[in-house]
Design a protein around this motif. Structure first.
Motif, PDB file in Angstrom:
ATOM      1  N   PHE A 193       0.877  -1.056  -0.095  1.00 18.21           N
ATOM      2  CA  PHE A 193       0.046   0.018   0.027  1.00 18.21           C
ATOM      3  C   PHE A 193       0.930   1.331   0.163  1.00 18.21           C
ATOM      4  O   PHE A 193       0.294   2.414   0.269  1.00 18.21           O
ATOM      5  N   GLY A 194       2.017   0.940  -0.134  1.00 16.67           N
ATOM      6  CA  GLY A 194       3.090   2.339  -0.344  1.00 16.67           C
ATOM      7  C   GLY A 194       4.004   2.204   0.958  1.00 16.67           C
ATOM      8  O   GLY A 194       3.641   1.887   1.997  1.00 16.67           O
ATOM      9  N   LEU A 195       5.207   2.569   0.771  1.00 15.52           N
ATOM     10  CA  LEU A 195       6.440   2.997   1.509  1.00 15.52           C
ATOM     11  C   LEU A 195       6.464   4.088   2.312  1.00 15.52           C
ATOM     12  O   LEU A 195       6.022   4.491   3.252  1.00 15.52           O
TER      13      LEU A 195
ATOM     14  N   VAL B   5      13.316  -8.165   3.133  1.00 17.82           N
ATOM     15  CA  VAL B   5      12.664  -6.714   3.030  1.00 17.82           C
ATOM     16  C   VAL B   5      12.104  -6.555   1.578  1.00 17.82           C
ATOM     17  O   VAL B   5      12.717  -6.928   0.658  1.00 17.82           O
ATOM     18  N   GLY B   6      10.736  -6.343   1.438  1.00 14.15           N
ATOM     19  CA  GLY B   6      10.110  -6.070   0.196  1.00 14.15           C
ATOM     20  C   GLY B   6      10.020  -4.853  -0.331  1.00 14.15           C
ATOM     21  O   GLY B   6      10.339  -3.800   0.494  1.00 14.15           O
ATOM     22  N   GLY B   7       9.716  -4.532  -1.518  1.00 14.79           N
ATOM     23  CA  GLY B   7       9.501  -3.147  -1.986  1.00 14.79           C
ATOM     24  C   GLY B   7       8.122  -3.259  -3.085  1.00 14.79           C
ATOM     25  O   GLY B   7       8.097  -4.278  -3.509  1.00 14.79           O
ATOM     26  N   ILE B   8       7.894  -2.109  -3.865  1.00 18.26           N
ATOM     27  CA  ILE B   8       6.993  -2.101  -4.889  1.00 18.26           C
ATOM     28  C   ILE B   8       7.100  -1.041  -5.546  1.00 18.26           C
ATOM     29  O   ILE B   8       6.851   0.123  -5.089  1.00 18.26           O
ATOM     30  N   ASP B   9       7.158  -1.267  -6.860  1.00 19.30           N
ATOM     31  CA  ASP B   9       7.119  -0.232  -7.843  1.00 19.30           C
ATOM     32  C   ASP B   9       7.708   1.243  -7.284  1.00 19.30           C
ATOM     33  O   ASP B   9       6.921   2.256  -6.842  1.00 19.30           O
TER      34      ASP B   9
ATOM     35  N   ALA C  29      15.219   3.597   1.339  1.00 16.16           N
ATOM     36  CA  ALA C  29      14.514   2.968   2.331  1.00 16.16           C
ATOM     37  C   ALA C  29      14.669   1.291   2.292  1.00 16.16           C
ATOM     38  O   ALA C  29      15.068   0.801   3.398  1.00 16.16           O
ATOM     39  N   VAL C  30      14.248   0.645   1.332  1.00 18.43           N
ATOM     40  CA  VAL C  30      14.356  -0.770   1.193  1.00 18.43           C
ATOM     41  C   VAL C  30      15.911  -1.221   1.452  1.00 18.43           C
ATOM     42  O   VAL C  30      16.069  -2.041   2.277  1.00 18.43           O
ATOM     43  N   PHE C  31      16.955  -0.758   0.492  1.00 17.69           N
ATOM     44  CA  PHE C  31      18.378  -1.274   0.783  1.00 17.69           C
ATOM     45  C   PHE C  31      18.721  -0.803   2.397  1.00 17.69           C
ATOM     46  O   PHE C  31      19.603  -1.604   2.812  1.00 17.69           O
ATOM     47  N   GLY C  32      18.345   0.378   2.775  1.00 16.98           N
ATOM     48  CA  GLY C  32      19.020   0.753   3.900  1.00 16.98           C
ATOM     49  C   GLY C  32      18.272  -0.367   5.056  1.00 16.98           C
ATOM     50  O   GLY C  32      18.924  -0.696   6.000  1.00 16.98           O
ATOM     51  N   LEU C  33      16.832  -0.571   5.178  1.00 18.55           N
ATOM     52  CA  LEU C  33      16.575  -1.398   5.969  1.00 18.55           C
ATOM     53  C   LEU C  33      17.213  -2.777   5.845  1.00 18.55           C
ATOM     54  O   LEU C  33      17.213  -3.433   7.055  1.00 18.55           O
TER      55      LEU C  33
ATOM     56  N   GLY D  60      20.272  -6.931   8.209  1.00 17.30           N
ATOM     57  CA  GLY D  60      21.301  -7.858   7.430  1.00 17.30           C
ATOM     58  C   GLY D  60      20.223  -8.955   6.626  1.00 17.30           C
ATOM     59  O   GLY D  60      20.316 -10.117   6.798  1.00 17.30           O
ATOM     60  N   ARG D  61      19.278  -8.381   6.073  1.00 15.27           N
ATOM     61  CA  ARG D  61      18.375  -9.429   5.178  1.00 15.27           C
ATOM     62  C   ARG D  61      18.386  -9.263   3.952  1.00 15.27           C
ATOM     63  O   ARG D  61      18.971  -8.141   3.267  1.00 15.27           O
ATOM     64  N   ASP D  62      17.957 -10.293   2.978  1.00 15.51           N
ATOM     65  CA  ASP D  62      17.649 -10.249   1.579  1.00 15.51           C
ATOM     66  C   ASP D  62      16.626  -9.217   1.103  1.00 15.51           C
ATOM     67  O   ASP D  62      15.809  -8.897   2.027  1.00 15.51           O
ATOM     68  N   ILE D  63      16.352  -8.990  -0.089  1.00 15.00           N
ATOM     69  CA  ILE D  63      15.464  -8.571  -0.826  1.00 15.00           C
ATOM     70  C   ILE D  63      14.884  -8.832  -1.892  1.00 15.00           C
ATOM     71  O   ILE D  63      15.314  -9.638  -2.759  1.00 15.00           O
ATOM     72  N   ASP D  64      13.329  -8.648  -1.776  1.00  8.31           N
ATOM     73  CA  ASP D  64      12.629  -8.967  -2.939  1.00  8.31           C
ATOM     74  C   ASP D  64      11.517  -7.843  -3.385  1.00  8.31           C
ATOM     75  O   ASP D  64      10.683  -7.719  -2.473  1.00  8.31           O
ATOM     76  N   ILE D  65      11.800  -7.402  -4.667  1.00  9.94           N
ATOM     77  CA  ILE D  65      10.687  -6.045  -4.943  1.00  9.94           C
ATOM     78  C   ILE D  65      10.029  -6.385  -5.994  1.00  9.94           C
ATOM     79  O   ILE D  65      10.240  -7.064  -6.977  1.00  9.94           O
ATOM     80  N   HIS D  66       8.638  -6.150  -5.685  1.00  8.73           N
ATOM     81  CA  HIS D  66       7.781  -6.216  -6.939  1.00  8.73           C
ATOM     82  C   HIS D  66       8.116  -5.213  -7.834  1.00  8.73           C
ATOM     83  O   HIS D  66       8.170  -3.817  -7.374  1.00  8.73           O
ATOM     84  N   LEU D  67       7.880  -5.343  -9.134  1.00  3.86           N
ATOM     85  CA  LEU D  67       8.093  -4.201 -10.135  1.00  3.86           C
ATOM     86  C   LEU D  67       7.117  -4.512 -11.111  1.00  3.86           C
ATOM     87  O   LEU D  67       7.619  -5.304 -12.157  1.00  3.86           O
ATOM     88  N   HIS D  68       5.938  -3.936 -11.235  1.00  3.37           N
ATOM     89  CA  HIS D  68       5.072  -3.905 -12.394  1.00  3.37           C
ATOM     90  C   HIS D  68       5.238  -2.840 -13.287  1.00  3.37           C
ATOM     91  O   HIS D  68       4.887  -2.975 -14.557  1.00  3.37           O
ATOM     92  N   ASP D  69       6.002  -1.824 -13.289  1.00  2.00           N
ATOM     93  CA  ASP D  69       6.435  -0.709 -14.140  1.00  2.00           C
ATOM     94  C   ASP D  69       6.820  -1.134 -15.641  1.00  2.00           C
ATOM     95  O   ASP D  69       7.835  -1.835 -15.270  1.00  2.00           O
ATOM     96  N   GLY D  70       6.122  -0.864 -16.462  1.00  2.00           N
ATOM     97  CA  GLY D  70       6.884  -1.474 -17.702  1.00  2.00           C
ATOM     98  C   GLY D  70       7.557  -0.272 -18.521  1.00  2.00           C
ATOM     99  O   GLY D  70       7.942   0.792 -17.801  1.00  2.00           O
ATOM    100  N   GLY D  71       7.950  -0.631 -19.784  1.00  2.00           N
ATOM    101  CA  GLY D  71       8.372   0.457 -20.552  1.00  2.00           C
ATOM    102  C   GLY D  71      10.187   0.650 -20.269  1.00  2.00           C
ATOM    103  O   GLY D  71      10.559   0.376 -19.300  1.00  2.00           O
TER     104      GLY D  71
END
Length: 357
Positions: free
Chosen positions: A117-119, A140-144, A158-162, A167-178
């Motif tokens: 719902f937004g970071l 730690v996740g993220g989104i668009d 924010a995502v990489f800092g957290l 000391g955690r891995d990252i998994d980011i949703h990315l729907h943005d195209g183009g």
């Protein structure tokens, strides 16, 4: 005429891995859910929040029902994206973790704290994300960063800092195209290398990487490969799918997942990674046995490698102690026929698909 299963040939396979699923959103095993219409990402997100408020069953109950069904169908590990926000706090993470613990050690569940719902645009969410990492979340996740938060640098800071602090891995949703989507992927790749997180960062969906018309596509694929990033694809409905051959040419690592299963986003999804391998093969035009087997590999050992789970990342045959048994002539055939495994074994311990878990 169908073959008699008592005399049908048997094929042994690796365990299945769901590299991208949302168990806190599912309505699995509950009453039928009528979906609201939606045409934009923001519409789907708004519908999702409304639906979560309306569920009569708890997150734990719904996630457990889905996990149990997936386990019976041969899924032995999952990367679960679970909503965290100022409104929800860490409740969904706690519910999914409780459900997962009831099926351990047969099912391994990695939880991503997901700010759907937004970071930056949802004040308090970053604090909830940090709290979730001690409440049961693993990544730690993220989104668009642009499409949802409108601030690529701020979101990724924010995502990489957290992730760095915890000391955690990252998994980011990315729907943005183009090209805008590709620019975000290149920035994530650059930050991955700068932080020394090669092999520890995943992008889910990455629709921009599926558009062969984009001028910077091949350059971006090279950056993804250099950063040793993973891409998770779900072969959903009308969503773009990767050119599997092109990804292989550039050395991009890919794994498959279910995404949503019977949630507010879609009435579809079965929680079976055999079904998902079938859909991925179908959507990418698989014809040969090798192409069908590739779809199965992306739904099994590739996911095990992405989640870094030794008994699921490699396949040395049934003697290794973790395997599935299907009535089928080959892996290629079972991807087409989509049978349920008649035997599921994890680290030498049989899991009886038709018995109570």
């Amino acid at each position: 005429m169908a073959e008699n299963p008592e005399v049908a040939p048997v094929v042994y396979t690796p365990g299945l891995v769901d590299a991208h699923i949302h168990p806190d959103k599912t309505g699995w095993a509950g009453p039928w859910m009528s979906r609201r219409p939606a045409s934009t990402l923001q519409d789907f997100i708004a519908n999702d929040l409304a639906t979560q408020r309306e569920f009569a069953e708890t997150v734990e109950a719904r996630a457990y029902a889905l996990f149990s069904h997936a386990l019976r169908n041969g899924t032995l590990a999952m990367r679960a994206h679970v909503d965290v926000s100022s409104e929800l706090g860490t409740a969904n993470v706690e519910g999914v973790r409780a459900a997962a613990e009831r099926l351990a050690p047969h099912l391994t569940v990695q939880i991503v704290a997901f700010p759907q719902f937004g970071l930056l645009t949802n004040p308090g969410t970053l604090d909830a994300m940090a709290a979730s990492l001690t409440a049961g979340a693993d990544l730690v996740g993220g989104i668009d960063p642009i499409g949802v938060d409108g601030d690529m640098a701020g979101h990724l800071d924010a995502v990489f800092g957290l992730a760095d602090r915890a000391g955690r891995d990252i998994d980011i949703h990315l729907h943005d195209g183009g090209e805008e989507g590709l620019a975000q992927i290149r920035e994530i790749a650059a930050r991955t290398v700068a932080a020394g997180l090669q092999g520890c960062v995943t992008i889910g969906h990455a629709f921009a990487l599926c558009d062969s018309t984009l001028p910077s596509l091949r350059e971006t694929l090279e950056r993804v490969a250099e950063a040793e990033m993973w891409i998770a694809t779900c072969a959903l409905g009308p969503d773009p799918v990767p050119d599997l051959g092109l990804f292989e040419q550039h050395g991009v690592r890919l794994a498959a997942g279910s995404d949503g299963v019977r949630d507010s986003w879609s009435p579809f999804g079965t929680g079976s990674m055999v079904d998902r391998a079938h859909l991925l093969a179908y959507r990418t035009g698989a014809i040969t046995d090798a192409e069908l087997e590739r779809a199965f590999r992306l739904s099994s050992t590739a996911g095990g490698e992405m989640l870094r789970i030794p008994d699921l990342a490699t396949w040395d045959g049934a003697s290794g102690g973790t395997y599935l048994e299907f009535h089928s002539q080959s892996i290629a055939q079972l991807v087409v026929d989509r049978p349920v495994p008649f035997s599921v074994v994890r680290r030498g311990h049989p899991i009886h698909p038709n018995s109570s878990l």
